[in-house]
Every structure is written in structure tokens, then in C-alpha cells.
Design an enzyme around this catalytic site. Structure first.
Site, PDB file in Angstrom:
ATOM      1  NE  ARG A 176      78.614   8.904  59.505  1.00  0.00           N
ATOM      2  CZ  ARG A 176      78.654   9.591  60.641  1.00  0.00           C
ATOM      3  NH1 ARG A 176      79.137  10.840  60.651  1.00  0.00           N
ATOM      4  NH2 ARG A 176      78.231   9.074  61.763  1.00  0.00           N
ATOM      5  CB  SER A 224      75.616   2.598  58.936  1.00  0.00           C
ATOM      6  OG  SER A 224      75.538   2.377  60.323  1.00  0.00           O
ATOM      7  CD  GLU A 296      77.322   6.037  57.125  1.00  0.00           C
ATOM      8  OE1 GLU A 296      78.234   5.621  57.862  1.00  0.00           O
ATOM      9  OE2 GLU A 296      76.228   6.428  57.575  1.00  0.00           O
TER      10      GLU A 296
END
Length: 300
Positions: A176, A224, A296
């Protein structure tokens, strides 16, 4: 922002320009105060001109795509928010197994072209919301695959308005993470594989089915909230659930009953409610499991 600056922005963009634009209209969370200026450049020339103007005037400038991985604070955003949603930034070019997708193109549209051109490799991106630019910036994907795996180069604009390409070896793709935060992503080049359209479609449908049955998709969210920790085997959702936080609510923001790593907007939730839940979750998981959860989503 004074009238003179507003007039200059309008002169540069010559396309869609809005002032004090509510950001809850432009994020999947449906949360956020107003942006001082919301602009949608019609071509590269106007975008480059805007970047140079913002630098000269000392005005903050940021890019927001589909708004699917962000939380905008209740106070809103100072400066200029750029959205590359005009047709110019949604182009896609295919040459044999190579594909170039511009940053404003939605992931769902990219996958449709892949099926049509019999190009495989990005099926795992099925049902991941957002645009190519946003996906590249955060190296979006699933547990074992990420979009950066298929990229050969990325075209960007730097803070000075210079346009150039960065090869994959120079990009620090990670979980990520891309390391491209200081740039505006214009397009990405992909190396893909030839495969029958039917096989590609079946793979896309398989990934989409798995996501739809495991994640909270009925209420507004940003996907998320936390990255999965690398130091332990348990996913963030499992750690949050074990801490008894499924269904925990602050104001109109709630930890999803279906997927504990999702915070959902029940109805006109405020950013401060979401941030409060984030801090509560981080504290509980640290206390109960000794794990420091890392965001995230981006809070802006």
C-alpha cells in the site's frame, strides 16, 4: 481565497471550477467539509499551468480521484483540489501486450478494456473502487497481489510542473505504498499477458464475488481503514474483532458488523466521529495485542 486568485484559476482551467465545494459529494465516505477550490482540468496544458500557478502563489494543491480511500476533515481543505475526471485523463492505449492507462480512468473501465483486448494480469483489481491514478499511488491490490506488480513505468508531473516518466526500478512499490506522493500521476504503462476473454471474465467475477461477500459495501465507507500488520499473522479486521469493537459507534460512524476493518457512515457522520473511532481502535488493539495499527486511508 480572494477574487483575483479565483479569477486566475478560472482563466487557467477554462473548464469546471467550483469554489467552497462540499467534499462529501466527492468521497466514498460521503464525509468532509468544503474545498476552497475544486477544479477539473480539461487537458495537460491547463493542469501544468495550474501546478506552476499554485507553486508561484504558494497555494496548496492536491489530487483527489474517486475519493475512495480518504477521509476529509470537517474543516475542509485549504487550497486547490484537482480532479482528473475529464475525458483527456481517461484515455487508454493498447499496443500488443502493453497498455497505457491515464490516471482519471476508473478501474472498472480498465478491466472492461482488458476483457475486450484479451489482456490478463489485473483481474485481482475487480471491485476495487477508484481510478488508475489513485490505485497506483497507494499500490492498491489484495493480500498477495498489487497493481505495481504489472507496471513498467509511470508518467508524472512534479511540483515545478515538469512532466516526465519514472521507470519501475525507480519506484519504491511496497505494501500500500508507492513513494510517489510528491508527484501528480498522469498515466501508467502495464505489461500484461494475452489470454481468452472468457477466462479473464471468469477470474474478474471470482474476485468480485469474494469481495462482495466478505466486505461491507452497502453503506458509505473508505474501504479498509488500517493496513494489515506484517509483524503478526492476524489481519487487522481479526484483531479489531477480538478487541470486541465490531459495531462500536461514535455519532453516526460505526465499525462494520460485517468487516471490522471498515468504518461506515450510517447517516451524515462527521469526520471527527470517524477519527474518534480510529483512535479508539488503535488504542484497544495496542492494549490487547501489542500491535500498532497503521492507517491505510488518508486523512486530509
Amino acid at each position: 481565497m480572494n477574487k483575483a486568485l479565483k479569477d486566475k484559476i478560472k482563466g487557467i482551467i477554462k473548464n469546471k471550477v467550483l469554489f467552497d465545494e462540499a467534499m462529501d459529494l466527492h468521497t466514498s465516505f460521503r464525509i468532509g467539509g468544503p474545498a476552497e477550490a475544486w477544479v477539473e482540468p480539461g487537458d495537460l496544458k491547463s493542469l501544468v499551468g495550474l501546478v506552476k500557478f499554485a507553486r508561484k502563489e504558494g497555494i496548496p494543491l492536491m489530487i483527489i480521484g474517486a475519493g475512495s480511500n480518504i477521509l476529509v476533515r470537517d474543516e475542509g481543505i485549504k487550497g486547490i483540489v484537482v480532479n482528473l475526471s475529464s475525458d483527456y485523463f481517461k484515455r487508454i492505449d493498447v499496443d500488443q501486450r502493453r497498455l497505457r492507462a491515464w490516471s482519471g480512468l476508473e478501474i472498472v473501465s480498465l478491466l472492461r478494456v482488458m476483457v475486450d483486448k484479451e489482456l490478463a494480469g489485473l483481474e485481482f483489481m475487480a471491485d476495487i473502487p477508484g481510478t488508475v491514478g489513485g490505485a497506483v499511488m497507494m499500490n492498491a491490490g489484495r493480500k498477495d497481489r498489487a497493481i505495481g506488480d504489472l507496471i513498467s513505468s509511470v508518467e508524472v508531473i512534479d511540483g515545478k510542473g515538469e512532466v516526465f516518466k519514472i521507470g519501475k526500478r525507480e519506484i519504491k512499490f511496497g505494501y500500500r505504498f508507492s513513494g510517489l506522493d510528491d508527484y501528480i500521476i498522469l498515466s501508467a504503462d502495464f505489461n500484461l499477458n494475452k489470454r481468452p476473454s472468457g477466462l479473464i471474465s471468469r477470474q474478474i467475477n471470482k474476485y468480485a464475488f469474494t469481495k462482495r461477500n466478505s466486505q461491507e459495501l452497502k453503506l458509505p465507507s473508505a474501504g479498509s481503514v488500517f493496513k494489515n500488520p506484517t509483524a503478526v499473522s492476524s489481519a487487522s479486521a481479526r484483531l479489531i474483532e477480538l478487541s470486541g469493537l465490531k459495531g462500536k459507534r461514535l455519532g453516526n460512524a460505526r465499525v462494520s458488523f460485517k468487516h471490522a476493518n471498515f468504518i461506515v457512515n450510517l447517516d451524515k457522520a462527521r469526520a471527527r466521529d470517524v477519527i474518534g473511532l480510529i483512535e479508539l481502535i488503535k488504542s484497544a488493539v495496542k492494549r490487547d495485542h501489542g500491535v500498532n495499527l497503521e492507517l491505510e486511508i488518508k486523512i486530509i
